[in-house]
Motif scaffolding. Structure first.
Motif, PDB file in Angstrom:
ATOM      1  N   GLY A  55       0.427  -1.218   0.042  1.00 54.49           N
ATOM      2  CA  GLY A  55      -0.329   0.011  -0.461  1.00 54.49           C
ATOM      3  C   GLY A  55       0.852   0.992  -0.227  1.00 54.49           C
ATOM      4  O   GLY A  55       0.412   2.706  -0.918  1.00 54.49           O
ATOM      5  N   ARG A  56       2.520   1.132   0.516  1.00 57.76           N
ATOM      6  CA  ARG A  56       3.075   2.499   1.022  1.00 57.76           C
ATOM      7  C   ARG A  56       3.691   2.433  -0.635  1.00 57.76           C
ATOM      8  O   ARG A  56       3.478   4.052  -1.334  1.00 57.76           O
ATOM      9  N   LEU A  58       2.462   1.786  -4.011  1.00 57.02           N
ATOM     10  CA  LEU A  58       1.712   2.294  -5.205  1.00 57.02           C
ATOM     11  C   LEU A  58       0.963   3.581  -4.504  1.00 57.02           C
ATOM     12  O   LEU A  58       1.159   4.503  -5.213  1.00 57.02           O
ATOM     13  N   ARG A  59       1.319   3.687  -2.729  1.00 59.40           N
ATOM     14  CA  ARG A  59       0.231   5.821  -2.943  1.00 59.40           C
ATOM     15  C   ARG A  59       1.768   6.146  -3.515  1.00 59.40           C
ATOM     16  O   ARG A  59       1.562   7.575  -3.680  1.00 59.40           O
ATOM     17  N   GLY A  60       2.782   5.730  -2.655  1.00 56.83           N
ATOM     18  CA  GLY A  60       4.038   6.333  -3.332  1.00 56.83           C
ATOM     19  C   GLY A  60       3.905   6.910  -5.088  1.00 56.83           C
ATOM     20  O   GLY A  60       4.670   7.553  -6.118  1.00 56.83           O
ATOM     21  N   GLN A  62       1.739   6.970  -6.754  1.00 54.35           N
ATOM     22  CA  GLN A  62       0.132   6.857  -7.386  1.00 54.35           C
ATOM     23  C   GLN A  62      -0.091   8.451  -7.166  1.00 54.35           C
ATOM     24  O   GLN A  62      -1.262   9.041  -7.551  1.00 54.35           O
ATOM     25  N   GLY A  63       0.143   8.700  -6.231  1.00 53.31           N
ATOM     26  CA  GLY A  63      -0.272   9.747  -5.378  1.00 53.31           C
ATOM     27  C   GLY A  63      -1.741   9.756  -4.723  1.00 53.31           C
ATOM     28  O   GLY A  63      -2.105  11.293  -4.614  1.00 53.31           O
ATOM     29  N   ALA A  64      -1.648   8.896  -4.377  1.00 56.21           N
ATOM     30  CA  ALA A  64      -3.454   8.792  -3.925  1.00 56.21           C
ATOM     31  C   ALA A  64      -3.694   7.172  -3.198  1.00 56.21           C
ATOM     32  O   ALA A  64      -2.345   6.188  -3.575  1.00 56.21           O
ATOM     33  N   GLU A  65      -4.782   7.251  -2.753  1.00 52.51           N
ATOM     34  CA  GLU A  65      -5.096   5.664  -2.075  1.00 52.51           C
ATOM     35  C   GLU A  65      -5.359   4.848  -2.767  1.00 52.51           C
ATOM     36  O   GLU A  65      -6.266   4.799  -3.595  1.00 52.51           O
ATOM     37  N   PRO A  66      -4.675   3.351  -2.318  1.00 45.05           N
ATOM     38  CA  PRO A  66      -4.997   2.741  -3.713  1.00 45.05           C
ATOM     39  C   PRO A  66      -5.653   1.896  -3.446  1.00 45.05           C
ATOM     40  O   PRO A  66      -6.531   1.661  -2.184  1.00 45.05           O
TER      41      PRO A  66
END
Length: 207
Positions: A55-56, A58-60, A62-66
Motif C-alpha cells: 500500500g505504501r 502504491l501510494r508513492g 500513484q499519489g493517491a490511496e490505492p
C-alpha cells in the motif's frame, strides 16, 4: 537453560536461506522504474507486513490511496514468489537434523511473519510438519503468536526459548518474558544489543 521446556523457531534466515528473496520479491512485482519507491518503502519500516508495504509503494507511485483490490493483487503476486522459494530453497546448515533432535526432547513451535496459510504449506513441502506442535504466522504479530504457542503447550512464556535472526524476534521474546538465542544471518540487526549469538544451529542440540 534448565527451565526451558519449549523451543520456538523463526523461519526466514533462521531455518532457511530466504531473507534476500523476500526483499527482492517487492522489486519483482513492480516495474524497474518503481525501484526507488520500493526501496524507500522498505527502508521506512523494515518489519511492515506485505499489505501495508505494498500500500505504501502504491501510494508513492500513484499519489493517491490505492484500491484494496490492487493491494491484494500485488500481495498475491508477492506471496507466490516467496512461497515457491521458501518451499525449496537451501536450509540453514543442519536445520533438519537439529529440528528432529530437539523435537524428540521437547515441544517445538514455528512463529514467523510469513502469512500462516503459506507457512503451513511451506512446512509441509519441506517435510518438517512432524517436528512442530504448532505453526503460527501472520497476520498476527510474533508476540501474539508466542502467546498462542505457550497456551497450546500449556506452559508459561518464561519457559520458552525463541530462536531467531532479527531484532523483531528478540523484541517479541523480551516482551513476553521468553529466553532468546540469536542466529547470525545476513538480515541480523541486533546492533549493540546484548544477545547470545550462534552461527551454527548444531549449537542448539545440547538444549
Amino acid at each position: 537453560m534448565d527451565n526451558i521446556t519449549v523451543v520456538v523457531f523463526d523461519l526466514d534466515g533462521t531455518l532457511i536461506e530466504s531473507d534476500e528473496v523476500k526483499t527482492r520479491a517487492y522489486f519483482d512485482i513492480f516495474s524497474p522504474a518503481a525501484s526507488p519507491v520500493v526501496e524507500a518503502a522498505i527502508r521506512a519500516d523494515r518489519y511492515e507486513n506485505r499489505f501495508a508495504r505494498i500500500g505504501r509503494i502504491l501510494r508513492g507511485l500513484q499519489g493517491a490511496e490505492p484500491a484494496q483490490s490492487e493491494i491484494d493483487r500485488h500481495a498475491k503476486a508477492y506471496n507466490d514468489i516467496c512461497e515457491a522459494h521458501q518451499s525449496t530453497c537451501a536450509e540453514r546448515k543442519g536445520a533438519s537434523r537439529v529440528l528432529a533432535s530437539l523435537a524428540s526432547k521437547r515441544p517445538l513451535y514455528l512463529c514467523s511473519g510469513t502469512w500462516e496459510e503459506s507457512l503451513v504449506r511451506i512446512v509441509n513441502a519441506r517435510g518438517w510438519q512432524p517436528h512442530f506442535r504448532g505453526v503460527y504466522g501472520g497476520p498476527r504479530k510474533k508476540a501474539a503468536n508466542l502467546e498462542r504457542a505457550a497456551a497450546h503447550a500449556g506452559k508459561e512464556c518464561r519457559e520458552m526459548l525463541v530462536v531467531g535472526d532479527t531484532r523483531d524476534d528478540m523484541d517479541a521474546a523480551v516482551a513476553k518474558g521468553c529466553g532468546f538465542r540469536g542466529v547470525k544471518s545476513g538480515a541480523s540487526d541486533f546492533g549493540d544489543a546484548s544477545v547470545a549469538l550462534i552461527s551454527d544451529l548444531s549449537e542448539l542440540e545440547s538444549l
